[in-house]
Design an enzyme around this catalytic site. Structure first.
Site, PDB file in Angstrom:
ATOM      1  N   HIS A  81    -123.979 -19.738  -1.207  1.00 29.20           N
ATOM      2  CA  HIS A  81    -124.194 -19.672   0.237  1.00 29.20           C
ATOM      3  C   HIS A  81    -124.227 -21.047   0.873  1.00 29.20           C
ATOM      4  CE1 HIS A  81    -126.027 -15.626  -0.781  1.00 29.20           C
ATOM      5  NE2 HIS A  81    -124.854 -15.431  -0.238  1.00 29.20           N
TER       6      HIS A  81
ATOM      7  N   GLU B 111    -110.179  -4.817   1.448  1.00 31.96           N
ATOM      8  CA  GLU B 111    -110.675  -5.596   0.322  1.00 31.96           C
ATOM      9  C   GLU B 111    -110.437  -4.904  -1.011  1.00 31.96           C
ATOM     10  OE1 GLU B 111    -114.701  -7.661   1.696  1.00 31.96           O
ATOM     11  OE2 GLU B 111    -114.527  -5.604   2.416  1.00 31.96           O
TER      12      GLU B 111
ATOM     13  N   ASP C 160    -112.216 -10.698  -1.941  1.00 28.69           N
ATOM     14  CA  ASP C 160    -112.405  -9.502  -2.758  1.00 28.69           C
ATOM     15  C   ASP C 160    -111.079  -8.861  -3.134  1.00 28.69           C
ATOM     16  OD1 ASP C 160    -115.160  -9.153  -3.330  1.00 28.69           O
ATOM     17  OD2 ASP C 160    -115.493  -8.842  -1.188  1.00 28.69           O
TER      18      ASP C 160
ATOM     19  N   CYS D 210    -109.521 -12.675   6.911  1.00 27.60           N
ATOM     20  CA  CYS D 210    -110.750 -13.455   7.020  1.00 27.60           C
ATOM     21  C   CYS D 210    -111.245 -13.950   5.653  1.00 27.60           C
ATOM     22  CB  CYS D 210    -111.839 -12.666   7.728  1.00 27.60           C
ATOM     23  SG  CYS D 210    -112.215 -11.107   6.918  1.00 27.60           S
TER      24      CYS D 210
HETATM   25  C1  PEP Z   1    -113.527 -11.295   1.530  1.00 27.83           C
HETATM   26  O1  PEP Z   1    -113.833 -10.543   0.602  1.00 27.83           O
HETATM   27  O2  PEP Z   1    -112.427 -11.906   1.603  1.00 27.83           O
HETATM   28  C2  PEP Z   1    -114.466 -11.514   2.650  1.00 27.83           C
HETATM   29  C3  PEP Z   1    -114.116 -12.199   3.718  1.00 27.83           C
HETATM   30  O3  PEP Z   1    -115.736 -11.040   2.483  1.00 27.83           O
HETATM   31  P1  PEP Z   1    -116.871 -11.807   1.616  1.00 27.83           P
HETATM   32  O4  PEP Z   1    -116.328 -13.146   1.193  1.00 27.83           O
HETATM   33  O5  PEP Z   1    -118.053 -11.912   2.506  1.00 27.83           O
HETATM   34  O6  PEP Z   1    -117.042 -10.859   0.475  1.00 27.83           O
HETATM   35 MG    MG Z   2    -115.594  -9.294   0.760  1.00 23.14          MG
END
Ligand code: PEP
Ligand code: MG
Length: 559
Positions: free
Chosen positions: A190, A423, A447, A494
């Site tokens: 984090h 994902e 993911d 994202c």
């Molecule tokens: C992802 O899985 O690409 C995503 C943006 O979510 P996180 O990184 O929060 O799992």
């Molecule tokens: Mg994710």
């Protein structure tokens, strides 16, 4: 120090130079050789500290049970249990009997247990955090210790710490702090994610060598190479100080042949809004709301969530703010939520699976908070659901949204877009059916890559496989974009891939309408979009996703 350069993992591709302030060391233990220890008096001091800690914990527990609920108050029971653990207590008393001052005995006895828990897997490893909290509480009581105020550091400070929590990191003001380095942590911890959002130079996982650097030393934090350079010379200092990245582009951007691509920021809490605006974000493409739930003892209330989202909407009055509903599970563990012990947490109860199951009350509260914020806030709210694998899951989430809309006062004033994160491989295959039910899809490549490639996103040993430029992942992206566009839904990305300026042309060519990333590379990506010709990029991307290997993909992109 023998070697001036220490090596860790670069968390932000930026450099900074400044003066070391240690965080978390301010509880200084007495030197046992300098103090004359009276074991009986030290034993009493220890017993008194335990009593006071117990009283503190009991009253914090009571307040939490009253304000939120019994389940949420349970974390304090775990702390009380550790405080009263007879093995630890006995170890402390033995060391005091052997002539150790009480704080040193507490530090050593808890230290042994913390190490044992750290060596275990999953939830057991998290108990180490509970033990640290109890140890620090006792040490504070035994030493009258106070911590450095991270929100009020002198200009040009470089923070060094064993580790930083998200809330620690969020207190760092990027205008004043030159960077940080930590003993533990990896790129996806984090602290690293926040460092990228704050565009703060950072190196994590340096190891114990970091501890040899004294307060007041001048250091360079090179987040690109992952190095901490002690006592830089004039040239090294000047190079680090002048690294502010590409020029900020405030306006929205389009390709040379006129295709608009939205470039937005990923954030996890209000502290990240300022750097997002300063680096020219068009809006927010991913608000990871679970970060509002971390580092606290109980969930945030509906009003707290409303305020956080409202502030974001008001920060981007002409932009779009995509808020992801709670994505808990996998590596995101929240002690007060009673998550199950799972053999494979990344394949278990994650994201929407929890929101439609054990966390359905929290989900309803969150949806109400979001819709109320949408009714009152300036910018346009979009809501998206994480870890969807099936159409019925999406239908159930949409039903929950309808119920929440019926529950709020100003439902007539609410006009939100709704979307799904892609994902899972299933969601990529089902992109058409999913897109037909919503306004947009957003591809989470962190993911998606781990599930398409069967390569754990946290495991360095399979890091080579966890690379979204493998053609298997590109085909999943291509299939998603094509199917969604056929249903007139827009598609964003994202995951971390969206923030890599070397891949911008490929992503624009694949047809992505929006790219959302940690604030730090927004200027580079905006510049890369403006330099791209869509027609050429699209033709190249088509060839790239048909390549047989990752190296063929890269050859296609380079020619
Ligand atoms: C992802 O899985 O690409 C995503 C943006 O979510 P996180 O990184 O929060 O799992
Ligand atoms: Mg994710």
């Amino acid at each position: 120090m023998a070697d001036r350069t220490l090596h860790g993992t670069g968390a932000t591709p930026r450099s900074g130079v400044g003066t070391v302030v240690w965080y978390g060391r301010d509880i200084s233990l007495p030197d046992p050789d300098d103090v004359k220890v009276d074991p009986e008096a030290e034993g009493r001091r220890f017993a008194n500290a335990v009593d006071t800690a117990r009283e503190e914990l009991a009253s914090e527990r009571e307040a939490t049970a009253e304000r939120v609920g019994e389940d949420e108050a349970a974390v304090f029971d775990a702390h009380i249990q550790f405080l009263e653990d007879p093995t630890i207590e006995e170890a402390v008393e033995t060391m005091i009997g052997e002539g150790q001052p009480a704080p040193n005995a507490v530090d050593a006895a808890f230290g042994e247990h913390i190490e044992q828990f750290e060596g275990m897997d999953g939830r057991m490893a998290e108990r180490a955090d509970d033990l640290r909290d109890v140890r620090d509480r006792l040490l504070r009581l035994l030493t009258d210790g106070e911590r450095v105020d991270l929100g009020d550091l002198p200009d040009g400070s470089v923070v060094l710490a064993e580790r930083l929590t998200p809330s620690d990191t969020a207190q760092l003001d990027p205008d004043r702090v030159a960077g940080f380095a930590t003993v533990t942590g990896g790129r996806t911890s984090h602290a690293s994610i926040f460092a990228r959002s704050l565009a703060l130079p950072a190196v994590v996982g340096v190891g114990e060598a970091l501890e040899a650097i004294e307060d007041g030393t001048e250091v360079v934090i090179d987040g690109d190479s992952g190095e901490v350079l002690v006592a830089p010379d004039d040239t090294e200092r000047a190079a680090a100080a002048s690294d502010s990245g590409a020029a900020v582009v405030d306006a929205s951007v389009e390709t040379t042949d006129g295709r608009h691509v939205e470039v937005a920021a990923n954030i996890g809490q209000p502290a990240e809004l300022k750097p997002a605006v300063e680096r020219g974000a068009d809006g927010v493409g991913l608000y990871r709301t679970e970060f509002l739930f971390l580092d606290r003892e109980t969930p945030p209330s509906e009003d707290e969530q409303y305020e956080a989202i409202r502030e974001t909407l008001d920060t981007f009055p002409d932009g779009r703010v995509v808020v992801r509903t709670l994505d808990i599970g996998g590596d995101k563990q929240i002690p007060y939520l009673d998550q199950p012990d799972e053999e494979n947490p990344f394949l278990g109860e994650r994201g929407i699976r929890r929101s439609l199951g054990p966390d359905s009350d929290l989900f309803a509260t969150q949806l109400r908070a979001l819709l109320r914020a949408a009714a009152d806030g300036a910018g346009d709210l979009a809501i998206m659901f994480p870890m969807v694998a099936t159409v019925p899951e999406l239908d159930a989430a949409l039903d929950a949204l309808d119920t929440a809309a019926a529950d709020i006062e100003k439902s007539d004033a609410v006009d939100v877009e709704v979307g799904v994160m892609i994902e899972t491989p299933s969601a990529a295959f089902m992109a058409g059916e999913l897109a037909a039910r919503v306004d947009f899809l957003s591809i989470g490549t962190n993911d998606l890559t781990q599930y398409v490639m069967a390569a754990d996103r946290e495991n360095e040993r399979v890091g080579d496989l966890h690379d979204p430029s493998h053609p298997g992942v590109l085909r999943a992206i291509h299939q998603t974009v094509t199917a969604a566009h056929e249903e007139d839904a827009w598609v964003g990305m994202c995951g971390e891939m969206a923030g890599d300026p070397d891949l911008t042309e490929l992503l624009v060519g694949l047809g992505l309408d929006e790219l959302s990333m940690s604030a730090v590379t927004i200027p580079e990506v905006k510049t890369a979009v403006s330099d791209t010709e869509y027609s050429t990029a699209s033709e190249r991307a088509d060839r790239a996703q048909l390549a047989a290997t990752r190296s063929e993909v890269h050859t296609t992109l380079d020619t």
